[in-house]
Design a protein around this motif. Structure first.
Motif, PDB file in Angstrom:
ATOM      1  N   MET A 157       0.813  -1.213   0.000  1.00 53.18           N
ATOM      2  CA  MET A 157       0.000   0.000   0.000  1.00 53.18           C
ATOM      3  C   MET A 157       0.852   1.271   0.000  1.00 53.18           C
ATOM      4  O   MET A 157       0.344   2.359  -0.226  1.00 53.18           O
ATOM      5  N   LYS A 158       2.133   1.110   0.284  1.00 57.56           N
ATOM      6  CA  LYS A 158       3.028   2.286   0.254  1.00 57.56           C
ATOM      7  C   LYS A 158       3.474   2.596  -1.182  1.00 57.56           C
ATOM      8  O   LYS A 158       4.004   3.659  -1.459  1.00 57.56           O
ATOM      9  N   ASN A 159       3.271   1.658  -2.080  1.00 62.84           N
ATOM     10  CA  ASN A 159       3.678   1.843  -3.476  1.00 62.84           C
ATOM     11  C   ASN A 159       2.464   2.322  -4.291  1.00 62.84           C
ATOM     12  O   ASN A 159       1.468   1.614  -4.402  1.00 62.84           O
ATOM     13  N   PRO A 160       2.550   3.551  -4.863  1.00 60.53           N
ATOM     14  CA  PRO A 160       1.364   4.117  -5.525  1.00 60.53           C
ATOM     15  C   PRO A 160       0.860   3.275  -6.698  1.00 60.53           C
ATOM     16  O   PRO A 160      -0.352   3.211  -6.934  1.00 60.53           O
ATOM     17  N   VAL A 161       1.764   2.597  -7.399  1.00 63.22           N
ATOM     18  CA  VAL A 161       1.319   1.802  -8.551  1.00 63.22           C
ATOM     19  C   VAL A 161       0.531   0.586  -8.054  1.00 63.22           C
ATOM     20  O   VAL A 161      -0.578   0.300  -8.514  1.00 63.22           O
ATOM     21  N   ARG A 163      -0.846   0.315  -5.198  1.00 64.36           N
ATOM     22  CA  ARG A 163      -2.050   0.838  -4.537  1.00 64.36           C
ATOM     23  C   ARG A 163      -3.180   1.030  -5.557  1.00 64.36           C
ATOM     24  O   ARG A 163      -4.328   0.690  -5.306  1.00 64.36           O
ATOM     25  N   PHE A 164      -2.792   1.526  -6.725  1.00 62.77           N
ATOM     26  CA  PHE A 164      -3.777   1.746  -7.785  1.00 62.77           C
ATOM     27  C   PHE A 164      -4.454   0.420  -8.169  1.00 62.77           C
ATOM     28  O   PHE A 164      -5.673   0.339  -8.295  1.00 62.77           O
ATOM     29  N   LYS A 167      -6.749  -0.872  -5.429  1.00 62.41           N
ATOM     30  CA  LYS A 167      -8.020  -0.133  -5.427  1.00 62.41           C
ATOM     31  C   LYS A 167      -8.934  -0.648  -6.539  1.00 62.41           C
ATOM     32  O   LYS A 167     -10.136  -0.830  -6.343  1.00 62.41           O
ATOM     33  N   SER A 172     -13.659   1.051  -4.855  1.00 61.27           N
ATOM     34  CA  SER A 172     -13.274   2.249  -4.110  1.00 61.27           C
ATOM     35  C   SER A 172     -13.829   2.274  -2.687  1.00 61.27           C
ATOM     36  O   SER A 172     -13.199   2.799  -1.776  1.00 61.27           O
ATOM     37  N   ARG A 176     -11.493   2.569   0.572  1.00 61.78           N
ATOM     38  CA  ARG A 176     -11.597   3.637   1.577  1.00 61.78           C
ATOM     39  C   ARG A 176     -11.594   3.040   2.978  1.00 61.78           C
ATOM     40  O   ARG A 176     -10.955   3.566   3.893  1.00 61.78           O
ATOM     41  N   GLN A 179      -8.127   2.110   3.873  1.00 57.62           N
ATOM     42  CA  GLN A 179      -7.265   3.246   4.225  1.00 57.62           C
ATOM     43  C   GLN A 179      -7.657   3.881   5.551  1.00 57.62           C
ATOM     44  O   GLN A 179      -6.803   4.305   6.330  1.00 57.62           O
TER      45      GLN A 179
END
Ligand SMILES: Cc1cc2nc3c(=O)[nH]c(=O)nc-3n(C[C@H](O)[C@H](O)[C@H](O)COP(=O)(O)O)c2cc1C
Ligand code: SF4
Ligand code: SF4
Length: 297
Positions: A157-161, A163-164, A167, A172, A176, A179
């Motif tokens: 979850m710390k990696n934006p890619v 994480r995308f 999700k 979504s 949420r 998160q």
């Protein structure tokens, strides 16, 4: 009087009261004119075998294929349910996460399972399976794998890619929730979980019920959570305690070793978990919660 092949009415006992038509939710049975007789409709295929018609018929005159008065129904006692007893039950229930040692007797777990079977499914019959874990050792054995899985989730979850993609996979709303609640909790508790000084995932529960859904099946998430609530209340009524634990299912579902350990068949997903055991502590008071909005129209 064959209504359709799948539904028959015995004309020798039918009084034409039309009660069956009144309660049939999908209008498979309908009133046939002012005489109150029952007519077949083209929509017999909409029969979901809910059994409302058979349950209400005063003369046991209607038969729905696949349902039997002898096997599937039981006579109801006269009088209504006890409101005070119900309120006593719901007001005293809490999510129990601290258990006395010792197993839960199988007879009690069987009663919890029976209570679950009374939960309303959105479209009968219930489409979930359950796994009753009576072996506390198995639950303890699963914990390290769960911890590893959540540790890697926190890292991902710390990696934006990544994480995308997470999700996109979970949607979504679920994202949420992850998160807002799951990640902060995991970040806070993982050190103690890894050190073995606490178990904030399975809570050292001696028993657990897993609810399984077909991976490629219908959306029965609500059915399953209602069923789990029935089980939780039944447990409470027998002096047990427990909680639905949404933190457990994904960990078992995604780990092949845990799937094997808990005998999860291929094609099934773990959709809910209910931990159970004898409560270690007794609460002194209940809590009144405010619903966010109650709108009367
Ligand atoms: C759908 C659902 C999922 C839950 N998941 C968890 C969980 O993963 N871990 C946990 O400790 N409690 C879990 N709970 C328990 C709630 O946190 C608890 O019901 C809430 O804090 C209110 O407390 P009470 O049940 O004692 O009234 C869950 C409850 C529900 C209804
Ligand atoms: S409820 Fe029973 S008796 Fe009444 S109309 Fe239906 S089948 Fe006949
Ligand atoms: S089983 Fe339910 S849906 Fe089917 S005919 Fe009876 S009341 Fe209607």
């Amino acid at each position: 009087m064959p209504v359709q092949d799948a539904i028959t009415i015995d004309p020798s006992t039918c009084t034409r009261c039309a009660l069956c038509a009144e309660v049939c939710p999908n209008r498979v049975l309908v009133r046939d004119g002012p005489g109150g007789t029952i007519a077949a409709r083209d929509n017999a295929g909409l029969c979901m075998k809910c059994g409302q018609c058979m349950a209400i018929c005063p003369t046991r005159s209607i038969a729905v294929e696949g349902l039997s008065y002898e096997k599937d129904f039981f006579d109801l006692p006269g009088g209504g349910p006890d409101e005070a007893a119900f309120h006593g039950l719901i007001r005293t229930r809490r999510a129990v996460r601290n258990f006395k040692g010792g197993p839960v007797p199988k007879e009690l777990l069987e009663k919890v399972v029976e209570a679950i079977s009374f939960a309303p499914p959105s479209f009968p019959p219930p489409k979930y399976q359950i796994v009753v874990v009576q072996n506390a050792g198995l639950i303890r054995k699963a914990l390290p794998n769960m911890i590893r899985l959540y540790e890697s989730l926190v890292k991902m979850m710390k990696n934006p890619v990544i994480r995308f993609f997470i999700k996109r996979e979970v949607g979504s709303k679920r994202f949420r929730t992850m998160q807002s609640h799951l990640l902060p909790l995991l970040e806070s508790r993982l050190p103690a979980l890894k050190a073995g000084t606490e178990d904030t995932l399975t809570r050292n529960a001696p028993a657990m019920i897993l609810f399984l859904a077909d991976r490629d099946g219908e959306d029965i998430g609500p059915d399953i959570h209602i069923a789990a609530a029935f089980g939780m209340l039944a447990a409470h009524s027998m002096g047990l305690g427990g909680s639905i634990m949404d933190i457990i299912p994904p960990a078992i579902d995604r780990d092949p070793e845990l799937r094997k350990m808990f005998s999860i068949p291929d094609g099934q997903e773990v959709a809910a978990a209910l931990i159970l055991g004898y409560p270690r502590y007794k609460y002194q008071r209940g809590i009144r919660r405010k619903i966010r909005g109650v709108h009367w129209l």
